[in-house]
Write a protein that holds these residues in place. Structure first.
Motif, short mmCIF file in Angstrom:
data_model
loop_
_atom_site.label_atom_id
_atom_site.label_comp_id
_atom_site.label_asym_id
_atom_site.label_seq_id
_atom_site.Cartn_x
_atom_site.Cartn_y
_atom_site.Cartn_z
N LEU A 21 0.82 -1.21 0.00
CA LEU A 21 0.00 0.00 0.00
C LEU A 21 0.86 1.26 0.00
O LEU A 21 0.54 2.25 -0.68
CB LEU A 21 -0.93 0.00 1.21
CG LEU A 21 -2.00 -1.10 1.24
CD1 LEU A 21 -2.76 -1.07 2.56
CD2 LEU A 21 -2.96 -0.94 0.08
N THR A 24 2.31 1.64 -3.46
CA THR A 24 1.27 1.89 -4.46
C THR A 24 0.72 3.31 -4.38
O THR A 24 0.52 3.96 -5.41
CB THR A 24 0.11 0.88 -4.28
OG1 THR A 24 0.64 -0.45 -4.40
CG2 THR A 24 -0.95 1.10 -5.35
N PHE A 25 0.49 3.80 -3.15
CA PHE A 25 -0.19 5.08 -2.99
C PHE A 25 0.74 6.22 -2.56
O PHE A 25 0.27 7.35 -2.41
CB PHE A 25 -1.33 4.94 -1.97
CG PHE A 25 -2.41 4.00 -2.43
CD1 PHE A 25 -3.30 4.38 -3.41
CD2 PHE A 25 -2.52 2.73 -1.88
CE1 PHE A 25 -4.30 3.51 -3.83
CE2 PHE A 25 -3.50 1.86 -2.30
CZ PHE A 25 -4.40 2.25 -3.29
N THR A 26 2.02 5.95 -2.36
CA THR A 26 2.95 7.01 -1.96
C THR A 26 4.13 7.11 -2.91
O THR A 26 4.30 8.13 -3.60
CB THR A 26 3.44 6.80 -0.52
OG1 THR A 26 2.33 6.76 0.37
CG2 THR A 26 4.36 7.94 -0.10
N TYR A 28 5.07 5.28 -5.67
CA TYR A 28 4.81 5.23 -7.10
C TYR A 28 4.20 6.53 -7.62
O TYR A 28 4.66 7.07 -8.63
CB TYR A 28 3.90 4.04 -7.44
CG TYR A 28 3.45 4.02 -8.88
CD1 TYR A 28 4.35 3.69 -9.90
CD2 TYR A 28 2.15 4.36 -9.23
CE1 TYR A 28 3.97 3.69 -11.23
CE2 TYR A 28 1.75 4.36 -10.56
CZ TYR A 28 2.66 4.03 -11.55
OH TYR A 28 2.27 4.04 -12.87
N PRO A 29 3.17 7.11 -6.95
CA PRO A 29 2.66 8.40 -7.41
C PRO A 29 3.73 9.50 -7.37
O PRO A 29 3.76 10.37 -8.25
CB PRO A 29 1.52 8.71 -6.44
CG PRO A 29 1.08 7.38 -5.96
CD PRO A 29 2.32 6.56 -5.87
#
Length: 289
Positions: A21, A24-26, A28-29
């Protein structure tokens, strides 16, 4: 399977989902944002890689950093907010009648939606039918009446006050949690020794919650730099109220310069990290003394 292997397997199993998580949400963006900042792209047509040209545009055009002076209003308001929250937390941590009701009243603005708060303060600050000017007129202070949202000298103070009013409840709750963790035996011993209330505060309370104060100052800095919803909803960034984030949003989505907007977002991230690092260095220096 050995105990060590079982322990390792359990640790990896529990950490796997949080790490997935997190990436995916920190991470990678964030990496994707940096990639977009290297492009000339309007969000629809083909992407053109231009390297650091967007960053060159940002650092050679003073208009982008000029709006940071508006963020300073929110920082000053945040410092005042932290002081007020600490004061109310100390008062409401004592044995006073109706303290739970006062806690609810002070925390309620934080859970209210920003849009509702903006509509409420638009009615309060309106220069024609606003409650604030009507109140000043009723008590004979007509000379203090202002066009609170129309005059540049007052509009940013008005917006910073809204931010102070909304977020003070969060600081209050954090401070109250910290105060309730201080053993009461320490205060009883201080009272037996003849320490006054102010001496107890400066010698016991403040040193005991110092880390919490540092955390709230950190949140104040990051919150001031990322001020967005109140100026965006209230004025749309007009009349000299544009902050760095509203500028970034306008560049990216109003002018369809996704690459330049992404570069501005990366710059903002670096500014926040810079201030966090400076605060840690300064406070670490105080710890060494």
């Amino acid at each position: 399977m050995s105990y060590k292997s079982q322990k390792t397997l359990i640790l990896v199993s529990f950490l796997f989902i949080p790490l997935v998580l997190l990436f995916t949400f920190t991470y990678y963006p964030a990496a994707n944002l940096f990639y977009y900042s290297m492009l000339r792209w309007d969000g629809l047509t083909n992407k053109e890689f231009i390297g650091f040209q967007n960053y060159k545009e940002i650092f050679t055009n003073p208009d982008y950093f000029a709006v940071l002076k508006n963020n300073l209003y929110y920082f000053i308001g945040g410092v005042v907010q932290t002081g007020l929250a600490l004061y109310f937390a100390v008062v409401l941590n004592g044995k006073i009648r109706g303290r739970n009701g006062f806690r609810v009243i002070l925390f309620l603005p934080y859970i209210m939606h920003s849009v509702a708060i903006v509509f409420m303060f638009q009615a309060l600050f309106n220069n024609q039918y606003g409650t604030l000017n009507a109140f000043l007129h009723a008590i004979g202070l007509d000379f203090l009446q202002q066009n609170w949202l129309g005059d540049r000298p007052t509009v940013n103070y008005a917006l910073a006050f809204i931010s102070l009013w909304k977020y003070m409840g969060l600081s209050l709750v954090i401070f109250m949690g910290a105060l309730q963790s201080i053993p009461q035996d320490v205060y009883e011993a201080a009272r037996i020794d003849g320490a006054s209330a102010s001496q107890q505060f400066w010698s016991i309370t403040l040193p005991s919650i110092r880390k919490v104060v540092e955390l709230l100052l950190l949140l104040t800095i990051s919150g001031a730099l990322s001020a967005f919803e109140i100026p965006f909803i209230m004025t749309g960034g007009a009349n000299g109220t544009e902050t760095f984030i509203t500028k970034t949003i306008a560049v990216a989505f109003s002018f369809n310069q996704i690459g330049l907007g992404s570069a501005l977002a990366v710059v903002m991230l670096l500014i926040v990290l810079l201030f966090i690092g400076l605060q840690k260095i300064i406070l670490r220096g105080d710890d060494d003394q």
